[in-house]
Design a protein around this motif. Structure first.
Motif, PDB file in Angstrom:
ATOM      1  N   SER A   1       7.371  -1.033   5.575  1.00 43.35           N
ATOM      2  CA  SER A   1       7.510   0.324   6.104  1.00 43.35           C
ATOM      3  C   SER A   1       6.115   0.918   6.333  1.00 43.35           C
ATOM      4  N   ALA A   2       6.054   1.917   7.220  1.00 49.25           N
ATOM      5  CA  ALA A   2       4.748   2.384   7.705  1.00 49.25           C
ATOM      6  C   ALA A   2       3.791   2.817   6.593  1.00 49.25           C
ATOM      7  N   PRO A   3       4.201   3.691   5.648  1.00 51.83           N
ATOM      8  CA  PRO A   3       3.229   4.099   4.624  1.00 51.83           C
ATOM      9  C   PRO A   3       2.785   2.942   3.743  1.00 51.83           C
ATOM     10  N   VAL A   4       3.694   2.006   3.482  1.00 52.12           N
ATOM     11  CA  VAL A   4       3.343   0.842   2.662  1.00 52.12           C
ATOM     12  C   VAL A   4       2.324  -0.024   3.399  1.00 52.12           C
ATOM     13  N   ALA A   5       2.573  -0.246   4.687  1.00 51.21           N
ATOM     14  CA  ALA A   5       1.630  -1.043   5.477  1.00 51.21           C
ATOM     15  C   ALA A   5       0.272  -0.365   5.502  1.00 51.21           C
ATOM     16  N   ALA A   6       0.270   0.974   5.577  1.00 50.14           N
ATOM     17  CA  ALA A   6      -1.004   1.698   5.600  1.00 50.14           C
ATOM     18  C   ALA A   6      -1.773   1.472   4.312  1.00 50.14           C
ATOM     19  N   LEU A   7      -1.068   1.418   3.191  1.00 52.11           N
ATOM     20  CA  LEU A   7      -1.730   1.167   1.913  1.00 52.11           C
ATOM     21  C   LEU A   7      -2.109  -0.307   1.782  1.00 52.11           C
ATOM     22  N   PHE A   8      -1.281  -1.187   2.353  1.00 46.32           N
ATOM     23  CA  PHE A   8      -1.582  -2.622   2.302  1.00 46.32           C
ATOM     24  C   PHE A   8      -2.864  -2.941   3.057  1.00 46.32           C
TER      25      PHE A   8
END
Lengths: 543, 111
Positions: free
Chosen positions: A247-254
């Motif tokens: 999901s977008a926020p997770v990818a941003a943190l990844f």
């Protein structure tokens, strides 16, 4: 003595752990309370990280004086020590900034998509901060595992077929890599008899020639484990799929998780195999250089060939990793400083791009993704000429903000002037072409020319692919409805991009910090002395 | 003794890697288990193999050569716990994948 700030170095680890653990006691129905705790803890983390950077920047580069924190107050070679030098403090700050932006974004929608999002989020921050701050090889493994365990949960957040399929590969690859990590760390311990990084660096020059092969084998196996995380070419095939599925926020943190691998390689190769490490100096640098170049090439081709924007962002991560690995291999202070600048700039930009991708998906027509690559091949004509009556349509505000953000992202990712992406690449290229400084003419070898060519090509590929995406998103699929974007979704994107712009404007002071960080990395003697002579936090009273 | 331990680690690693490359998720998880056993034994071996030597100082003897290296044993303990937790986590993902895709192939579809 006794103030909270004496323990500043450990706070970025303890705080997320406590916040994550507290939130486990709340039921998911109390999601608002969890969101408040999570936001408060992450905001506090940003404050601590800023204090840490100030503390790290305050010390003089030549004399060292790195901030250390012996855990459990054990004297250094025997206990685990946390070390916050400039590089570590910078990475912690970067983590905190990405964390708060991803969190705010997730509060709009994503945090309600599955259980325990907030706890996992904090544990991921804990693992990341721990990995950046630790000065012990095995402790690094433990924090890697904390980070990975949380990331497994977050990668699957929101579930769905694509996520579970990608998550399965992700978990399997990383479990295998963890085994390699352990083998490498055990081999190094078996030869050198220590796990403390500074102690290890001090002992490497003294290792007998007959044991050197074992040590280098251990370091190579350890390096493979890091390079899996960093996504170097033959080891990084899992990355675009997993990142695109998250999901977008997770990818941003990844976006920062690959940088953990890069950080470990940078730290250990310069510390253990840097100058003054005897016969092993420069071990593995050729491998990093060619591996990094292959990663850039693979990433750039992937960027061009991606049929979905999220995958495109995943390949941008690979390009960024490859650039950093190749730059690490140079062993040149100027190149390293540029690479650190590039690290921060590209991580912020990619993170913003991951958040932006999801917002873009909402305003485009179905199937635009697949058409994006193949459309030119089919030579599709515009058949919708009868819709020209829409001349009175005003571009809605949200759409304008989205397109401007996208434009800034393109400039940053492609490395075009005037933003920080260009400054970072320019610094690196300039240092590569003038390895001995601007006054003396240094020799430039063939592999450097190849790397420079690849760097420019990767920027060009990103420019082509992103322009194509932009045209297909903003010009061809314009709908009459205003873009369905909330303020708390676009605000984090603007903050991340604003930070990149601030980095471009304040390039002088930021670059000064990076220069000192790189200089300290290349002169590990100061680091080693500081860590080995680390004072205990509170003097133990002898009975 | 060294030879037996070395052969044991080698056999476990071989089987682990072979199973890891198989197409069924169950084979993969067994492969990962075997691999982690091999790694644990390997870490243990890196502290040198000693018989009849305690890893904990007991006050009876101050001579350090009477003891075995305690650090790898502590490392193994940590590695076992972490490996166990990760295997359990992988099992959950495996079951979720089995439920969602209807097959136990690692790619989620039969070829």
């Amino acid at each position: 003595m006794g103030g909270l700030l004496d323990h500043l170095v450990i706070l970025p680890i303890v705080l997320p752990m406590a916040a994550g653990a507290i939130m486990l006691f709340f039921d998911d129905r109390l999601r608002t309370a969890k969101a408040i705790i999570n936001f408060g803890a992450t905001a506090l983390l940003v404050v601590f990280a800023v204090l840490l950077v100030i503390k790290a920047a305050g010390v003089d580069a030549t004399t060292g004086a790195t901030a250390t924190y012996p855990l459990g107050n054990w004297p250094v070679p025997f206990g685990i020590v946390l070390v916050a030098d400039r590089l570590a403090a910078m990475m912690v700050l970067l983590t905190a900034v990405l964390g708060i932006c991803a969190l705010v974004y997730s509060l709009a929608r994503w945090h309600a998509a599955g259980p325990s999002f907030h706890s996992l989020f904090q544990f991921l921050l804990m693992g990341l901060n721990g990995a950046f701050l630790t000065g012990d090889l095995f402790n690094l493994f433990v924090f890697f595992e904390v980070m990975l365990a949380a990331s497994y949960g977050l990668a699957l957040h929101g579930t769905g077929l694509t996520r579970v399929k990608a998550g399965l590969h992700y978990v399997a690859v990383n479990l295998a890599a963890s085994s390699l990590f352990l083998i490498g760390a055990a081999l190094i311990y078996g030869v050198a008899g220590t796990l403390n990084m500074a102690d290890l660096a001090a002992r490497v020059p003294l290792i007998a020639a007959s044991d050197r092969g074992l040590l280098e084998a251990g370091a190579a196996i350890l390096g493979v484990a890091f390079l899996v995380k960093a996504g170097m070419w033959p080891l990084g095939f899992w990355l675009p799929t997993t990142y695109a599925a998250a999901s977008a926020p997770v990818a941003a943190l990844f976006a920062i998780m690959t940088k953990v691998g890069v950080y470990a390689v940078l730290r250990l190769s310069l510390l253990i195999f840097g100058e003054g490490s005897g016969a092993s100096a420069g071990f593995g640098h050729d491998f990093l250089l060619y591996g990094g170049m292959a990663t850039i090439a693979f990433g750039a081709v992937g960027v061009l060939a991606s049929q979905s924007t999220a995958r495109l962002a995943g390949y941008c991560v690979l390009v960024s990793s490859g650039t950093l690995l190749a730059a690490t291999a140079f062993g040149n202070v100027g190149v390293t400083a540029g690479a650190l600048f590039y690290l921060v700039s590209s991580t912020l930009a990619i993170s913003a791009f991951f958040l932006l991708v999801e917002l873009l998906e909402r305003i485009r027509i179905e199937g635009a993704d697949v058409l994006a690559v193949t459309m030119e091949a089919y030579g599709e004509e515009d058949e919708e000429m009868d819709e020209v009556e829409d001349v009175g349509v005003v571009i809605p505000g949200a759409l304008a903000v989205l397109s401007i953000s996208f434009g800034i992202c393109v400039l940053l990712l492609a490395g075009l002037p005037p933003l920080s992406g260009f400054l970072a690449k320019f610094t690196m290229l300039s240092a590569m072409l003038n390895p001995d400084g601007l006054i003396e003419a240094g020799a430039v070898v063939a592999s450097t020319w190849w790397l420079i060519g690849l760097l420019i090509f990767s920027g060009f590929a990103a420019l082509i692919a992103l322009t194509r995406t932009g045209i297909n998103t903003f010009w061809m699929t314009m709908s009459d409805r205003p873009a369905p974007v909330r303020v708390i979704e676009i605000a984090p994107v603007l903050v991340l991009l604003g930070l990149c712009i601030a980095m471009s404007v304040m390039a002088g002071p930021v670059m000064g910090y990076m220069d000192e960080a790189a200089a300290a990395l290349h002169m590990p003697a100061g680091y080693i002395a500081d860590v080995l002579n680390a004072p205990l936090v509170v003097e133990v009273v002898s009975p | 003794m060294e030879l037996i331990v070395a052969i044991g680690i080698g056999v476990l690693t071989t089987c682990g890697v072979f199973l890891l490359l198989r197409p069924r998720t169950f084979q993969v998880i067994i492969g990962l288990c075997l691999l982690s056993y091999a790694v644990n034994l390997f870490i243990f071996g890196m502290g040198r193999l000693r018989l009849d030597a305690a890893p904990v100082l007991d006050g009876g003897s101050a001579d350090i050569s009477h003891y075995t290296d305690p650090v790898p044993q502590a490392l193994v303990l940590t590695a076992i716990v972490i490996g166990f937790a990760m295997t359990a986590l992988f099992l959950v993902v495996l079951l979720a994948a089995r439920g969602l895709t209807g097959t136990d192939h690692v790619d989620g579809r039969e070829h």
